[in-house]
Write a protein that holds these residues in place. Structure first.
Motif: not given
Lengths: 137, 109
Positions: B37-39, B44, B105-106, B108
């Motif tokens: 869940n990152v851009p 990352k 989902g974590g 970010h």
């Protein structure tokens, strides 16, 4: 909105590099936490609701072996989140401690499980587990 | 015979550092941020499989520590997650690294 949230987190991580010192107050706090319960996991989210796949995998391995553990959600405590990394000199979360000793993160727990050594490990530490000598009663 | 699957700057840096430090006979550095869940384009989450003489006779925790030390700067900064499969040359049989966990989902946070 998402990128706006990312910026402070990244800056925060840079400030807390691995070389920074752990305050004696925080070290004492962590010493207490990891000795209070036989198996302690510092994770993102909780046992009931892990917020990261790695934290979830640790929970799944421990659940599979019926090892009860105490969870600490580092997402709710930024001081603990950075402090625990310095304490163990280990840069990532989750982190598993058994009888006050750092064992590893998710990759290591899974490897111990796959290699079939995890049951012997918990037996050696006198922690009840499903396939061990000492089972949960 | 290092394999690089995509070409972000952080991935290239990780590859170079590991190559210099461990002189691996096999190295894959995969950016798995697309699973999280990152851009788009974020670097990352990485999955590293590395085979080296340096890991001979060392426990899994020691092998992980060596890799973590080598990439300490990246882990303290931009990198959020690092999967490590560090194999001593004598134990290398071309095994696939374990699959990475699904995102919760974590990423970010």
């Amino acid at each position: 909105m998402l990128s706006a949230r990312l910026i402070p987190v990244r800056i925060g991580q840079r400030f807390c590099s691995a070389t920074a010192q752990l305050s004696s107050e925080l070290k004492t706090k962590i010493d207490g936490i990891i000795k209070k319960d036989p198996v302690v996991v510092f994770m993102k989210g909780t046992q009931k609701e892990p917020m990261c796949g790695f934290s979830r995998n640790v929970k799944l391995v421990l659940d599979h072996h019926q090892v009860t553990f105490k969870d600490y959600n580092v997402l709710e405590d930024s001081e603990l989140r950075e402090g625990i990394k310095k304490y163990s000199d280990w840069p990532t979360i989750p982190q598993v401690y058994v009888k006050g000793e750092f064992v590893g993160g998710a990759d290591i727990l899974i490897q111990m499980h796959k290699d079939g050594e995890i049951s012997d490990f918990f037996d050696g530490k006198q922690v009840p587990n499903k396939y061990g000598n000492q089972k949960l009663t | 015979m290092a394999t690089v699957t995509t070409n972000g700057p952080i991935q290239a840096l990780i590859t170079t550092k590991l190559r210099q430090r461990f002189l691996p006979s096999h190295l894959t550095v995969v950016c798995e941020s697309y699973m999280h869940n990152v851009p788009k384009g974020a670097e990352k989450h990485f999955n590293v499989q590395i085979v080296s003489e340096e890991f001979e006779g060392k426990s899994v925790i020691q092998r992980h520590r060596l890799v973590n030390e080598c990439l300490a700067e990246e882990l303290a900064g931009p990198v959020h997650a690092l999967r490590i499969d560090a194999v001593p040359t004598s134990k290398w049989k071309g095994q696939e690294p374990a699959p990475s966990p699904a995102c919760r989902g974590g990423g970010h946070l």
